[in-house]
Design an enzyme around this catalytic site. Sequence first.
Site, mmCIF file in Angstrom:
data_model
loop_
_atom_site.group_PDB
_atom_site.id
_atom_site.type_symbol
_atom_site.label_atom_id
_atom_site.label_comp_id
_atom_site.label_asym_id
_atom_site.label_seq_id
_atom_site.Cartn_x
_atom_site.Cartn_y
_atom_site.Cartn_z
ATOM 1 N N SER A 151 0.942 -1.278 -0.025
ATOM 2 C CA SER A 151 0.042 0.039 -0.013
ATOM 3 C C SER A 151 0.908 1.211 -0.134
ATOM 4 C CB SER A 151 -0.761 -0.116 1.237
ATOM 5 O OG SER A 151 -1.713 1.137 1.211
ATOM 6 N N TYR A 164 -1.578 -0.731 10.453
ATOM 7 C CA TYR A 164 -1.823 -1.102 8.823
ATOM 8 C C TYR A 164 -0.538 -0.527 8.166
ATOM 9 C CZ TYR A 164 -3.922 -0.902 4.290
ATOM 10 O OH TYR A 164 -4.129 -1.081 2.803
#
Length: 264
Positions: A151, A164
């Site tokens: 990501s 995350y």
Amino acid sequence: MRRMLYPAFMDIRTALITGASSGIGAALAEALAANGVTLHLSGRDAARLEAVAETCRKSGAVANSAVLDVRDADAMATWIRASGQLDLVVANAGISGRSRDGGPENADLTRAIFDVNLNGVLNTVLPALNVMAEQTAGPDGVRGRIAVVASIAAFMAAPDSAAYCASKAAVDGWIIATAPEVQKRGVVLTSVCPGFIRTAMTAGYRFPMPGIMDADRAARIILHGVSAGRTRLVFPWWMGLAARTAGMLPPRLMATVTRMSKEH
């Protein structure tokens, strides 16, 4: 139409994708589905996974679905070995979690995010590397390709998405560092770092998501990048630049920016 979209992927006859029941995983499966292609798809939701598999079958592909938890190392290794020849593996399964109330992340959620996003990737990539290393190399010297969905969040440490961001940073860093040595064995690794994608994961977010795109568009970008042998694929590029810039901010300033974004 498919030949124009994915010209270098006409030699992909077998692909294995985790997290294939929705979002990017489902979009990749459907983009690759064609006559003569065999897809091995896994996910946690049996009904949604089978729906994706059936869509792929309608495009002429052989689609095998397996309800698996990527955190189960033994089950993943068994599944990957049993899949036979693998031209492409996509470690896509992942979960997110955000703390928008100013408090710390829930401890159980923090552990779960690392377990799925990091250990789940290792449980996919490591056995896939072993399988591909024994495969016959093609004319280009490639024995197989592995893409890992990280990501843009890997480039910054956002206080409201600590686990995350950190888990994706670990995945991206490991792939980038591992790729040169693995390529000597004929396996091409790609770290895929997308921005916001319109999926079930982002559906509940209540804050601005600049550059958000549909999963099918993201799938096209990923397939082109992986086929080109990119070690790291970041898109949209300007979001990647913004994330890297934010990642260079002093921690206190980063925390202030994050707090201000929550207030707006």
